[in-house]
Motif scaffolding. Structure first.
Motif, PDB file in Angstrom:
ATOM      1  N   PRO A   9       0.542  -1.254   0.118  1.00  0.00           N
ATOM      2  CA  PRO A   9       0.085  -0.026   0.232  1.00  0.00           C
ATOM      3  C   PRO A   9       1.072   1.275   0.003  1.00  0.00           C
ATOM      4  N   LEU A  10       0.508   2.269  -0.737  1.00  0.00           N
ATOM      5  CA  LEU A  10       1.373   3.397  -0.782  1.00  0.00           C
ATOM      6  C   LEU A  10       0.484   4.675  -0.184  1.00  0.00           C
ATOM      7  N   TYR A  11      -0.826   4.728  -0.723  1.00  0.00           N
ATOM      8  CA  TYR A  11      -1.270   5.937  -0.172  1.00  0.00           C
ATOM      9  C   TYR A  11      -3.120   5.987  -0.687  1.00  0.00           C
ATOM     10  N   ALA A  12      -3.672   6.705   0.352  1.00  0.00           N
ATOM     11  CA  ALA A  12      -5.253   6.918   0.023  1.00  0.00           C
ATOM     12  C   ALA A  12      -5.500   8.346  -0.237  1.00  0.00           C
ATOM     13  N   GLU A  13      -6.351   8.573  -1.268  1.00  0.00           N
ATOM     14  CA  GLU A  13      -6.871  10.133  -1.145  1.00  0.00           C
ATOM     15  C   GLU A  13      -8.335  10.122  -1.465  1.00  0.00           C
ATOM     16  N   PRO A  14      -8.971  10.965  -1.008  1.00  0.00           N
ATOM     17  CA  PRO A  14     -10.438  11.220  -1.162  1.00  0.00           C
ATOM     18  C   PRO A  14     -10.602  11.826  -2.218  1.00  0.00           C
ATOM     19  N   PHE A  15     -11.865  11.516  -2.889  1.00  0.00           N
ATOM     20  CA  PHE A  15     -12.475  12.465  -3.986  1.00  0.00           C
ATOM     21  C   PHE A  15     -12.821  13.897  -3.772  1.00  0.00           C
ATOM     22  N   VAL A  16     -12.876  14.672  -4.574  1.00  0.00           N
ATOM     23  CA  VAL A  16     -13.202  16.036  -4.258  1.00  0.00           C
ATOM     24  C   VAL A  16     -14.283  16.454  -5.331  1.00  0.00           C
ATOM     25  N   ALA A  17     -15.227  17.425  -4.971  1.00  0.00           N
ATOM     26  CA  ALA A  17     -15.934  17.830  -6.142  1.00  0.00           C
ATOM     27  C   ALA A  17     -15.309  18.964  -6.976  1.00  0.00           C
ATOM     28  N   VAL A  18     -15.558  19.158  -8.076  1.00  0.00           N
ATOM     29  CA  VAL A  18     -14.923  20.113  -9.168  1.00  0.00           C
ATOM     30  C   VAL A  18     -16.082  20.775  -9.644  1.00  0.00           C
ATOM     31  N   LEU A  19     -16.043  22.136  -9.527  1.00  0.00           N
ATOM     32  CA  LEU A  19     -17.255  22.923 -10.176  1.00  0.00           C
ATOM     33  C   LEU A  19     -16.669  24.181 -10.856  1.00  0.00           C
ATOM     34  N   PRO A  20     -17.529  24.222 -11.843  1.00  0.00           N
ATOM     35  CA  PRO A  20     -17.360  25.714 -12.305  1.00  0.00           C
ATOM     36  C   PRO A  20     -17.512  26.864 -11.473  1.00  0.00           C
TER      37      PRO A  20
ATOM     38  N   ALA B 168     -21.019   6.429  -6.505  1.00  0.00           N
ATOM     39  CA  ALA B 168     -21.199   7.436  -5.503  1.00  0.00           C
ATOM     40  C   ALA B 168     -22.646   7.956  -5.770  1.00  0.00           C
ATOM     41  N   CYS B 169     -22.533   8.518  -7.129  1.00  0.00           N
ATOM     42  CA  CYS B 169     -23.680   9.314  -7.378  1.00  0.00           C
ATOM     43  C   CYS B 169     -25.070   8.437  -7.360  1.00  0.00           C
ATOM     44  N   GLU B 170     -24.964   7.049  -7.718  1.00  0.00           N
ATOM     45  CA  GLU B 170     -26.083   6.130  -7.483  1.00  0.00           C
ATOM     46  C   GLU B 170     -26.463   6.088  -5.839  1.00  0.00           C
ATOM     47  N   GLN B 171     -25.678   6.049  -5.122  1.00  0.00           N
ATOM     48  CA  GLN B 171     -25.542   5.922  -3.615  1.00  0.00           C
ATOM     49  C   GLN B 171     -26.519   7.233  -3.233  1.00  0.00           C
ATOM     50  N   ALA B 172     -26.127   8.415  -4.039  1.00  0.00           N
ATOM     51  CA  ALA B 172     -26.700   9.632  -3.504  1.00  0.00           C
ATOM     52  C   ALA B 172     -28.217   9.670  -4.209  1.00  0.00           C
TER      53      ALA B 172
ATOM     54  N   ASP C  44     -18.374  12.882   4.725  1.00  0.00           N
ATOM     55  CA  ASP C  44     -18.205  11.317   5.026  1.00  0.00           C
ATOM     56  C   ASP C  44     -19.638  10.536   4.600  1.00  0.00           C
ATOM     57  N   PRO C  45     -19.541   9.213   4.101  1.00  0.00           N
ATOM     58  CA  PRO C  45     -18.213   8.640   3.815  1.00  0.00           C
ATOM     59  C   PRO C  45     -17.663   9.070   2.366  1.00  0.00           C
ATOM     60  N   VAL C  46     -16.432   9.464   2.300  1.00  0.00           N
ATOM     61  CA  VAL C  46     -16.027   9.990   1.101  1.00  0.00           C
ATOM     62  C   VAL C  46     -15.344   8.881   0.065  1.00  0.00           C
ATOM     63  N   PRO C  47     -15.718   8.994  -1.104  1.00  0.00           N
ATOM     64  CA  PRO C  47     -15.223   7.958  -2.061  1.00  0.00           C
ATOM     65  C   PRO C  47     -13.578   8.119  -2.017  1.00  0.00           C
ATOM     66  N   THR C  48     -12.858   6.990  -2.041  1.00  0.00           N
ATOM     67  CA  THR C  48     -11.531   7.107  -1.881  1.00  0.00           C
ATOM     68  C   THR C  48     -10.896   6.386  -2.908  1.00  0.00           C
TER      69      THR C  48
END
Length: 299
Positions: free
Chosen positions: A165-176, A213-217, A264-268
């Motif tokens: 294992p090296l690292y884990a990073e959260p997804f973020v929203a990117v908006l105009p 993640a979208c489907e779960q939302a 949370d819970p944030v996709p990773t």
């Protein structure tokens, strides 16, 4: 006596499913692959393959032989490595496949340190999407892969691989910049249900994570634009082409798009290094992994 080269042909067929695909990986003709497999059946005295239309299925005898094949091929590779090390000492080449973000964040920063610690190492880097690296590794086209966990990843118990294992990073929203939710500190995915989306291409594991993640939302994202290049994704979003979810460390800087965390819970995205088990103790590979791990800890 069983010839090792024929065992390689059987393993390639098991990994890739068809004679044609195995032939392509092995740089042989399909007829040559078929001949090698027929010779292997003659050597063991049992049917290893069963025709099912255009595809072939591996029999129970074939599966039994495959269990031994992985061990045999690993030991052959160990013997080859031992002979190379005996002849060349600690000098040699390590071929790395990694996706673009990992090359930028891990591999490139590791190069100066590796030149200091392992001067006999010749590192060769190739770009491969996070879901393709393991295929290159198992096909023998690479010595080390930096890959992303996804539903198509080899199982943890796969004896052919050693994972680090090296690292884990959260997804973020990117908006105009003009998005109605631009003033929100945190973005609930449901806020983006009616937006157009910029998404990675089908087959990219990032797309699977975002769609799930979208489907779960509670909604299906309306995908308008597609790119596997996160710089292009951010540019399209900044220009008003839609919204997106992107692993945080993959967001290009600077960008005109707005970056917002998710609750949370944030996709990773989970990133790991992998080597073939037969080469896990190779000095040049372990030295490379040590430095990559050091760099990853700083992320």
């Amino acid at each position: 006596m069983i010839e090792v080269r024929r065992l390689r042909v059987l393993r390639a067929l098991a990994d890739h499913g068809t004679v044609t695909a195995a032939a392509e990986v092995l740089h042989l003709t399909p007829s040559a692959v078929s001949q090698q497999l027929a010779a292997l059946e003659s050597e063991v005295g049992q049917e290893l393959l069963e025709r099912r239309g255009r595809r072939v299925a591996i029999t129970s005898a074939g599966r039994l032989l495959l269990e031994h094949t992985d061990t045999i091929l690993s030991e052959v590779e160990r013997a080859e490595d031992a002979m190379r090390l005996h002849a060349n000492g600690a000098n040699g080449e390590v071929r790395i496949v990694a996706f673009a973000t990992a090359i930028t964040l891990l591999v490139a920063p590791a190069l100066p340190r590796l030149r200091e610690t392992t001067p006999g190492l010749d590192l060769v880097v190739r770009d491969a999407e996070g879901h393709q690296g393991i295929t290159h590794l198992l096909d023998g086209d690479a010595d080390l892969a930096i890959a992303v966990e996804h539903r198509g990843s080899p199982r943890p118990g796969d004896r052919r691989l050693v994972r680090i294992p090296l690292y884990a990073e959260p997804f973020v929203a990117v908006l105009p910049p003009t998005h109605p939710a631009a003033d929100q500190d945190t973005i609930e995915l449901a806020m983006l249900a009616n937006d157009d989306w910029v998404m990675t291409a089908p087959g990219n594991p990032i797309r699977d994570v975002v769609v799930l993640a979208c489907e779960q939302a509670g909604f299906q994202p309306r995908i308008v634009h597609q790119s596997d290049d996160f710089r292009a994704v951010a540019a399209l979003v900044a220009a008003g082409g839609g919204v997106s979810l992107v692993p945080r460390l993959a967001v290009p800087e600077p960008t005109l798009a707005l970056i917002r965390p998710l609750p949370d819970p944030v996709p990773t995205r989970r990133v790991y290094a992998a080597v073939r088990a037969s080469r896990a103790d190779h000095p040049l590979i372990t030295a490379t992994l040590d430095v990559l791990t050091e760099v990853a800890e700083k992320l």
